[in-house]
Design an enzyme around this catalytic site. Structure first.
Site, PDB file in Angstrom:
ATOM      1  N   ASP A 107      -2.357 -62.627 -37.679  1.00  0.00           N
ATOM      2  CA  ASP A 107      -1.237 -63.294 -37.018  1.00  0.00           C
ATOM      3  C   ASP A 107      -0.038 -62.368 -36.888  1.00  0.00           C
ATOM      4  O   ASP A 107       0.557 -62.242 -35.813  1.00  0.00           O
ATOM      5  CB  ASP A 107      -0.825 -64.560 -37.793  1.00  0.00           C
ATOM      6  CG  ASP A 107      -1.840 -65.683 -37.643  1.00  0.00           C
ATOM      7  OD1 ASP A 107      -2.965 -65.407 -37.184  1.00  0.00           O
ATOM      8  OD2 ASP A 107      -1.491 -66.843 -37.970  1.00  0.00           O
ATOM      9  N   GLU A 167       4.235 -62.830 -45.018  1.00  0.00           N
ATOM     10  CA  GLU A 167       3.077 -63.712 -44.864  1.00  0.00           C
ATOM     11  C   GLU A 167       2.365 -63.941 -46.192  1.00  0.00           C
ATOM     12  O   GLU A 167       1.865 -65.041 -46.465  1.00  0.00           O
ATOM     13  CB  GLU A 167       2.092 -63.104 -43.848  1.00  0.00           C
ATOM     14  CG  GLU A 167       2.501 -63.275 -42.391  1.00  0.00           C
ATOM     15  CD  GLU A 167       2.146 -64.673 -41.892  1.00  0.00           C
ATOM     16  OE1 GLU A 167       2.999 -65.586 -42.044  1.00  0.00           O
ATOM     17  OE2 GLU A 167       1.029 -64.860 -41.362  1.00  0.00           O
ATOM     18  N   GLY A 222       0.617 -69.637 -35.205  1.00  0.00           N
ATOM     19  CA  GLY A 222       1.193 -68.444 -35.841  1.00  0.00           C
ATOM     20  C   GLY A 222       2.698 -68.517 -36.010  1.00  0.00           C
ATOM     21  O   GLY A 222       3.382 -67.488 -35.937  1.00  0.00           O
TER      22      GLY A 222
END
Lengths: 387, 387
Positions: free
Chosen positions: B204, B193, B145
């Protein structure tokens, strides 16, 4: 006259352990055999002994026939057309007969096999002197059904010398039994297995008797006729297993994680059913042999993962998996796990050079390799010149 | 003033891959962090640049603020209290800004992270000159992550310097955000993300924002509060994975063997639920920490077997399993598999000497080891002297 029987070993193609919990497994015969030959002395031989030679081990045991008749009188009193279990009384007498042979300490595991021999011999052939010779291509106690192959070959050879079996003794080569005769061989072999194992499942002797493949679930057996050739590399890790401890450990894991494990067993069940379906489907059907082999390899890999999930793998098994994977070959353990044997599918189009390389790499790790055709014939008999 | 945020990495404790097919997985934060600090120039600094320093890699990128304002005018027009997605238009402008930085070919994977940086920076801090420094304890692209930790730490540091967040800048040490502030950080991080991954699951960034553990299934997240300490050895195989190919390969396997695979996923689901239940149950309850650890180890071994059944393991992963098993430690892959990282539970009572031995043996195979506490705090902020 000499009667010689050969009975094949077996592998579990899928479903070991799950079968203990009521799910489907598939077993198959392999073309590695145990041979049992019987020779009755001619009058000129002038002996009245029962001799058992275990050729591979260089061991010979013998008993005066009169002694056997004395301690096992009930054996002679019944018809060999109806297999009977060894009574507590008889098993004590047999134990005494075995004990006096002074089996070497390192081979004491053979004692139960010798006991099974005495029970089957005296029940089927009564008190006739004879020399029985056993040889085998199967490693002992590695999960390849060596004891069942011994019991089946022994029962077959013994029954072939009675009037219960009608085969042409002048025929050349290996002869097959009829359906009813096979049933009788299988039942007697099961009595032998009971003496050797206590509570055998009956799978091993059934596969060895009938050959080919068997799907079984909760005690129900279904014969499967393979419609494709199947060849396996069988690697014996030579790591001794404790099957009872493995089964008990898995039972405890199942109690600790009932939800997860019931799904794991169901997944194995689905794999066994799919495997049986692929193997039985006509070739070429929708799928070529190569496509079928690919599916079988994937199912083997999946089954192995589920066995690892059950906690029954072993470092020596993983070594075999790792080595064969380098050659893009699929493997799974067979039988109880925790050591024992590993199966690797050898696809039809795989070159012999690759097979040799894999074997040489495995053998360099101290492992023992066999290649075997899968799903061949069951027990057979031949009458010939004594070898 | 300098604002420095730290955001933790994550591991998947159980259920990777099965979660893609609609079953439960459990993720947890680890106490390995990505740090993002922001410093605004004082008038005497006399610069009007936006600088991004990736310290670990010795890279620095910079843009004249006027240029950013020119090509990304929409960024400055909206409130940063409502996270907005990067439009196609803006992403083109950003791509041009990134391209002119001549990122070295070997580090081209960083480009999407730099793009996310430009979008979040210009959307939250508008067109203020600043120097942003990034350092991380997390290996990149190994399934821990790292990109989410970067997005979360970046969003947190940027928001901490707005009036949307009310924290006492004179407080010492790491400070936690309030519930509403965390929600805003998480939403902005998710926008980052999206730029980095296209279609992230949101797991994550949520774990990195809130810390602790999260159970998730079909897009529904449930926060789990761990009631026991949990420490893992994380081994990075450094084998690059192709997550998309692994997911696609498993999808095909699932189509080929729908019955078996649905049971396999259900088994994983049961494992995830049991794991969440064990971790949340009060300690000492019925079970001591050691007993709980034993159960977790068994569930990890089972999950790993099921991942092998899915075909997503790798020789390098098996090397770690084999090595840790020698020390009787349980391991499983974490994340997509096919390489990436492996988790090994370090029980509370395990001696430091054993841990050192395991690590040294793994490192001698060229692997990279981390030890990490599991389920700790999420993103935090500190205001301090520039380091």
């Amino acid at each position: 006259m000499e009667a010689k029987a050969r009975a094949p070993g077996k592998i579990i193609l899928s479903g070991e352990h799950a079968v203990v919990h009521g799910f489907t497994a598939v077993a198959a015969s392999i073309d590695l055999y145990t041979y049992v030959s019987i020779r009755f002395p001619t009058p000129s031989d002038n002996h009245d002994m029962l001799k058992l030679q275990l050729k591979d081990m260089g061991l010979e045991f013998s008993w005066p026939i009169s002694k056997i008749a004395e301690v096992l009188p009930e054996s002679g009193s019944q018809s060999s057309s109806v297999p009977i279990s060894c009574s507590v009384e008889s098993s004590k007498s047999i134990a005494a007969l075995v004990e006096e042979q002074n089996i070497p300490e390192a081979k004491i595991g053979l004692a139960s096999g010798v006991s099974a021999f005495l029970w089957l011999y005296s029940s089927i052939q009564r008190f006739k002197p004879a020399t029985v010779v056993v040889t085998s291509e199967l490693p002992l106690g590695s999960g390849l059904g060596s004891s069942a192959a011994f019991s089946v070959a022994l029962a077959a050879a013994l029954l072939a010398c009675t009037d219960l079996v009608s085969l042409d003794v002048n025929d050349q080569g290996w002869l097959s039994f009829g359906e009813k005769e096979l049933e009788l061989v299988n039942k007697w072999a099961f009595e032998g297995e009971k003496i050797i194992h206590g509570k055998p499942s009956g799978i091993d002797n059934t596969v060895s008797t009938y050959g080919n493949m068997i799907s079984f679930r909760s005690g129900n057996l279904t014969h499967i006729r393979a419609n494709m050739p199947l060849k396996m590399l069988i690697t014996n890790t030579k790591v001794g297993r404790n099957t009872k401890a493995l089964v008990a450990g898995l039972a405890e894991r199942t109690l600790r994680h009932p939800d997860a494990m019931s799904f794991v067993f169901s997944a194995v069940d689905a794999i066994s059913k799919e495997l049986a379906q692929i193997i039985q489907s006509p070739t070429p059907d929708d799928l070529s042999v190569t496509e079928k082999e690919g599916k079988i390899e994937e199912l083997m890999e999946m089954n192995q993962g589920l066995l690892q999930c059950m906690g029954v793998s072993h470092a020596a098994i993983e070594t075999v998996l790792r080595t064969t994977l380098k050659y893009k070959l699929a493997s799974k353990l067979t039988g109880a796990g925790g050591g024992g044997c590993v199966l690797t599918l050898l696809p039809t189009l795989l070159s012999g050079t690759v097979v040799e390389k894999v074997i040489s790499e495995l053998e360099s790790c101290g492992l023992q390799c066999f290649t075997a055709g899968i799903g061949g014939k069951g027990v057979e008999i031949s009458f010939g010149v004594p070898s």
